[in-house]
Design an enzyme around this catalytic site. Structure first.
Site, PDB file in Angstrom:
ATOM      1  N   ARG A 147      55.949  54.085  62.331  1.00  0.00           N
ATOM      2  CA  ARG A 147      54.851  54.539  63.170  1.00  0.00           C
ATOM      3  C   ARG A 147      53.919  53.363  63.399  1.00  0.00           C
ATOM      4  O   ARG A 147      53.481  52.711  62.440  1.00  0.00           O
ATOM      5  CB  ARG A 147      54.083  55.678  62.470  1.00  0.00           C
ATOM      6  CG  ARG A 147      53.044  56.346  63.317  1.00  0.00           C
ATOM      7  CD  ARG A 147      52.138  57.261  62.540  1.00  0.00           C
ATOM      8  NE  ARG A 147      51.054  56.495  61.922  1.00  0.00           N
ATOM      9  CZ  ARG A 147      49.967  57.081  61.400  1.00  0.00           C
ATOM     10  NH1 ARG A 147      49.854  58.405  61.383  1.00  0.00           N
ATOM     11  NH2 ARG A 147      49.012  56.340  60.878  1.00  0.00           N
ATOM     12  N   TYR A 159      41.421  55.137  64.439  1.00  0.00           N
ATOM     13  CA  TYR A 159      42.266  55.843  63.473  1.00  0.00           C
ATOM     14  C   TYR A 159      43.292  54.916  62.847  1.00  0.00           C
ATOM     15  O   TYR A 159      43.983  54.195  63.537  1.00  0.00           O
ATOM     16  CB  TYR A 159      42.992  57.014  64.166  1.00  0.00           C
ATOM     17  CG  TYR A 159      44.084  57.532  63.279  1.00  0.00           C
ATOM     18  CD1 TYR A 159      45.426  57.356  63.605  1.00  0.00           C
ATOM     19  CD2 TYR A 159      43.761  58.088  62.053  1.00  0.00           C
ATOM     20  CE1 TYR A 159      46.421  57.787  62.747  1.00  0.00           C
ATOM     21  CE2 TYR A 159      44.751  58.506  61.198  1.00  0.00           C
ATOM     22  CZ  TYR A 159      46.076  58.359  61.542  1.00  0.00           C
ATOM     23  OH  TYR A 159      47.038  58.751  60.686  1.00  0.00           O
ATOM     24  N   ASP A 212      50.980  58.081  66.712  1.00  0.00           N
ATOM     25  CA  ASP A 212      50.122  59.242  66.463  1.00  0.00           C
ATOM     26  C   ASP A 212      48.864  59.127  67.334  1.00  0.00           C
ATOM     27  O   ASP A 212      48.058  58.209  67.151  1.00  0.00           O
ATOM     28  CB  ASP A 212      49.724  59.258  64.968  1.00  0.00           C
ATOM     29  CG  ASP A 212      49.061  60.565  64.567  1.00  0.00           C
ATOM     30  OD1 ASP A 212      48.947  60.802  63.348  1.00  0.00           O
ATOM     31  OD2 ASP A 212      48.671  61.341  65.463  1.00  0.00           O
ATOM     32  N   HIS A 214      46.606  61.401  67.438  1.00  0.00           N
ATOM     33  CA  HIS A 214      45.562  62.030  66.604  1.00  0.00           C
ATOM     34  C   HIS A 214      44.644  62.910  67.438  1.00  0.00           C
ATOM     35  O   HIS A 214      43.412  62.909  67.245  1.00  0.00           O
ATOM     36  CB  HIS A 214      44.772  60.948  65.866  1.00  0.00           C
ATOM     37  CG  HIS A 214      44.628  61.256  64.404  1.00  0.00           C
ATOM     38  ND1 HIS A 214      43.460  61.708  63.857  1.00  0.00           N
ATOM     39  CD2 HIS A 214      45.507  61.192  63.397  1.00  0.00           C
ATOM     40  CE1 HIS A 214      43.621  61.904  62.553  1.00  0.00           C
ATOM     41  NE2 HIS A 214      44.859  61.595  62.254  1.00  0.00           N
ATOM     42  N   GLU A 238      52.982  61.911  68.427  1.00  0.00           N
ATOM     43  CA  GLU A 238      52.408  62.940  67.560  1.00  0.00           C
ATOM     44  C   GLU A 238      50.987  63.301  67.959  1.00  0.00           C
ATOM     45  O   GLU A 238      50.204  62.455  68.364  1.00  0.00           O
ATOM     46  CB  GLU A 238      52.413  62.430  66.120  1.00  0.00           C
ATOM     47  CG  GLU A 238      51.783  63.379  65.151  1.00  0.00           C
ATOM     48  CD  GLU A 238      51.522  62.770  63.804  1.00  0.00           C
ATOM     49  OE1 GLU A 238      52.061  61.685  63.517  1.00  0.00           O
ATOM     50  OE2 GLU A 238      50.749  63.353  63.054  1.00  0.00           O
ATOM     51  N   GLU A 264      50.297  68.952  61.666  1.00  0.00           N
ATOM     52  CA  GLU A 264      49.718  68.612  60.363  1.00  0.00           C
ATOM     53  C   GLU A 264      48.423  69.377  60.093  1.00  0.00           C
ATOM     54  O   GLU A 264      48.055  69.556  58.945  1.00  0.00           O
ATOM     55  CB  GLU A 264      49.467  67.115  60.248  1.00  0.00           C
ATOM     56  CG  GLU A 264      48.377  66.579  61.132  1.00  0.00           C
ATOM     57  CD  GLU A 264      48.273  65.068  61.035  1.00  0.00           C
ATOM     58  OE1 GLU A 264      49.294  64.383  61.093  1.00  0.00           O
ATOM     59  OE2 GLU A 264      47.145  64.580  60.891  1.00  0.00           O
ATOM     60  N   ARG A 285      55.246  69.636  62.222  1.00  0.00           N
ATOM     61  CA  ARG A 285      54.851  68.735  61.143  1.00  0.00           C
ATOM     62  C   ARG A 285      54.033  69.421  60.050  1.00  0.00           C
ATOM     63  O   ARG A 285      53.314  68.772  59.312  1.00  0.00           O
ATOM     64  CB  ARG A 285      54.029  67.573  61.725  1.00  0.00           C
ATOM     65  CG  ARG A 285      54.700  66.865  62.804  1.00  0.00           C
ATOM     66  CD  ARG A 285      54.618  65.340  62.811  1.00  0.00           C
ATOM     67  NE  ARG A 285      53.463  64.736  62.232  1.00  0.00           N
ATOM     68  CZ  ARG A 285      53.439  64.157  61.031  1.00  0.00           C
ATOM     69  NH1 ARG A 285      54.508  64.231  60.253  1.00  0.00           N
ATOM     70  NH2 ARG A 285      52.355  63.561  60.580  1.00  0.00           N
ATOM     71  N   GLU A 341      57.314  61.711  56.984  1.00  0.00           N
ATOM     72  CA  GLU A 341      56.291  60.642  56.956  1.00  0.00           C
ATOM     73  C   GLU A 341      56.125  60.174  55.513  1.00  0.00           C
ATOM     74  O   GLU A 341      56.062  60.991  54.587  1.00  0.00           O
ATOM     75  CB  GLU A 341      54.969  61.210  57.484  1.00  0.00           C
ATOM     76  CG  GLU A 341      53.828  60.198  57.516  1.00  0.00           C
ATOM     77  CD  GLU A 341      52.553  60.781  58.099  1.00  0.00           C
ATOM     78  OE1 GLU A 341      52.393  62.012  58.108  1.00  0.00           O
ATOM     79  OE2 GLU A 341      51.704  60.007  58.571  1.00  0.00           O
ATOM     80  N   TRP A 405      38.660  63.295  65.989  1.00  0.00           N
ATOM     81  CA  TRP A 405      38.956  62.091  65.191  1.00  0.00           C
ATOM     82  C   TRP A 405      40.443  61.895  65.101  1.00  0.00           C
ATOM     83  O   TRP A 405      41.214  62.808  65.022  1.00  0.00           O
ATOM     84  CB  TRP A 405      38.383  62.229  63.779  1.00  0.00           C
ATOM     85  CG  TRP A 405      38.848  61.085  62.916  1.00  0.00           C
ATOM     86  CD1 TRP A 405      38.517  59.751  63.068  1.00  0.00           C
ATOM     87  CD2 TRP A 405      39.780  61.138  61.822  1.00  0.00           C
ATOM     88  NE1 TRP A 405      39.150  59.004  62.131  1.00  0.00           N
ATOM     89  CE2 TRP A 405      39.935  59.814  61.354  1.00  0.00           C
ATOM     90  CE3 TRP A 405      40.491  62.162  61.207  1.00  0.00           C
ATOM     91  CZ2 TRP A 405      40.769  59.496  60.277  1.00  0.00           C
ATOM     92  CZ3 TRP A 405      41.321  61.843  60.149  1.00  0.00           C
ATOM     93  CH2 TRP A 405      41.425  60.520  59.694  1.00  0.00           C
TER      94      TRP A 405
HETATM   95  O1  LIG Z   1      50.172  61.683  60.652  1.00  0.00           O
HETATM   96  N1  LIG Z   1      49.401  61.456  59.732  1.00  0.00           N
HETATM   97  C1  LIG Z   1      48.086  61.589  59.860  1.00  0.00           C
HETATM   98  O2  LIG Z   1      47.577  61.878  60.938  1.00  0.00           O
HETATM   99  C2  LIG Z   1      47.258  61.401  58.641  1.00  0.00           C
HETATM  100  O3  LIG Z   1      47.148  60.067  58.354  1.00  0.00           O
HETATM  101  C3  LIG Z   1      45.898  62.034  58.770  1.00  0.00           C
HETATM  102  O4  LIG Z   1      45.046  61.196  59.497  1.00  0.00           O
HETATM  103  C4  LIG Z   1      45.342  62.232  57.367  1.00  0.00           C
HETATM  104  O5  LIG Z   1      46.213  63.048  56.674  1.00  0.00           O
HETATM  105  C5  LIG Z   1      43.993  62.926  57.398  1.00  0.00           C
HETATM  106  O6  LIG Z   1      43.588  63.121  56.064  1.00  0.00           O
HETATM  107 CO   LIG Z   2      49.046  62.601  62.242  1.00  0.00          CO
END
Ligand SMILES: O=NC(=O)[C@@H](O)[C@H](O)[C@H](O)CO
Ligand SMILES: [Co+2]
Length: 405
Positions: A147, A159, A212, A214, A238, A264, A285, A341, A405
């Site tokens: 990743r 991030y 990711d 995020h 992701e 997640e 996930r 992961e 975030w």
């Molecule tokens: O894909 N993995 C992630 O997005 C993680 O790294 C999250 O940012 C953290 O679990 C937040 O606590």
């Molecule tokens: Co993530």
């Protein structure tokens, strides 16, 4: 086999972990992970005050009944705090059942479908070249899937990477208030396609790349990014857009063939039911700790299998080795497992607390045959590392608007 005692521990060997220990009347015990980053004590109270009293005296073998008792039996269902509590008890009961049977939990889940568990590692860089150097390090360690996340020129932090070259993961346990990070979608769009173009030029096509987002883009922005990344053939993109609105993914899916992954932050199958049955995603996930434990993840994986969706369990460092072990038992026994992961087994201190025999071999995890989940928890070691309130970062646009975030 009656439950005699349930203990809840919070320890901070560099970041906070919440661990549950279920002890039966004959002394057999099982372990579960209940860590919710930044809200740890809410889970501790939920467990100690509202769950433990109802479970003392119940049969530790009745995993399904206890799961339903903790889920349907509470009017206020779902949510991170509730489901982490259900999850930790569930993992501990599977651990006990394996120990009593003298079998690793995966044998109780149907046995091995594969000899090892494929992982993806993280390459986090302060710029494109640094990120690509980190990719090379992952390749040298034997990882076949990586990743890529890079800091964004012009933004103080973002991030996965801090401007001072420290990956934010390492600082997670020492944040008395949420750090404020900046975000600019325009600046992000200038970077990401270029990052993957350069990555393919340097490493070719045989290595799997992931990214990711995020949850930071609107659906049409995610669609645009997905299209821009199609030439670079990602394994998946992701959290392309915020997870609450499953409808977002109809828009994204309509525009791009880049595979999509999400989950997640989900706590139950209801959070992802529409995404799965409408085949709007390619990987789910959900994490054992945040989505109700082994019992729940097994059911979600079976549901996903009907719709060609594979699992790619969350494996961030805010999940303890107990959760990671639960994922290993699920991953090795689930036909539609995709990839796991992996960000390491934690720092040296946490490895004195959580003891296990999981081995990293050539970008895969090989599971040994210890009964139960195969992880132990050293209470004495754990006591050395007091809980310290700590938060995840928050994100703001350059004009100050609070963002995802
Ligand atoms: O894909 N993995 C992630 O997005 C993680 O790294 C999250 O940012 C953290 O679990 C937040 O606590
Ligand atoms: Co993530």
């Amino acid at each position: 086999m009656k439950i005699k005692e349930i203990k809840v521990f919070v320890t901070n060997p560099g970041r906070n972990f919440v661990t549950v220990k279920v002890i039966t009347e004959d002394g057999t015990y099982g372990l579960g992970d209940a860590t919710v980053n930044g809200r740890e004590l809410a889970v501790v109270t939920y467990l100690e005050e509202h769950v433990v009293p109802c479970l003392i005296g119940r049969d530790a073998h009745s995993i399904e009944d206890i799961w339903q008792y903790l889920y349907r039996g509470v009017y206020w269902r779902r949510g991170a705090i509730t489901m982490a509590s259900v999850a930790a008890i569930d993992m501990a009961l599977w651990d006990i059942k394996g120990k009593v049977a003298g079998l690793p939990v995966y044998q109780l889940l149907g046995g091995k479908c594969r000899h090892g568990i494929n992982l993806y590692a993280h390459a986090n860089g302060v710029d494109i070249d640094d990120t690509l150097d980190k990719v090379q390090e992952c390749i040298d360690q034997g990882f076949k899937a990586i990743r890529l996340q890079s800091a964004i020129p012009g933004l103080k932090e973002t991030y996965g990477v801090l401007a001072d070259k420290k990956d934010y993961f390492e600082l997670q346990g020492t944040r008395p208030l949420p750090p404020e990070q900046e975000w600019s979608t325009a600046k992000y769009f200038k970077l990401v396609p270029e990052l993957f173009k350069k990555a393919r030029e340097r490493f070719g096509d045989d290595i799997e790349f992931l990214h990711d987002v995020h949850s930071r883009l609107t659906p049409i922005e995610s669609a645009r990014l997905g299209k821009m990344l199609e030439p670079y053939n990602l394994l998946f993109l992701e959290d392309a857009s915020m997870a609450e609105n499953q409808g977002n993914y109809k828009i994204i899916r309509h525009h791009t063939s880049t595979p999509l992954a999400i989950g997640e932050t989900y706590n139950t199958v209801w959070d992802c039911k529409d995404l799965i049955q409408n085949q709007l995603i390619d990987y789910i996930r959900v994490a054992a700790t945040h989505a109700g434990g082994i019992t729940a993840l097994k059911k979600i994986a079976s549901f996903a299998d009907i719709y060609n969706v594979r699992t790619a369990p969350h494996g961030a460092p805010d999940l303890s080795p107990i959760c990671f072990a639960a994922h290993m038992h699920l991953n090795i026994s689930t036909t539609n497992f995709g990839i796991q992961e992996f960000v390491g087994f934690g720092n040296a201190q946490s490895q004195t607390i959580f003891k296990h025999g999981m081995r990293l071999e050539n970008g895969m995890i090989m599971l040994e045959d210890a009964p139960g989940l195969g992880v132990d928890f050293d209470e004495k070691e754990a006591e050395k590392y007091e809980y310290k309130r700590s938060y995840l970062p928050v994100s703001r646009l350059e004009d100050g608007t609070l963002w995802h975030w």
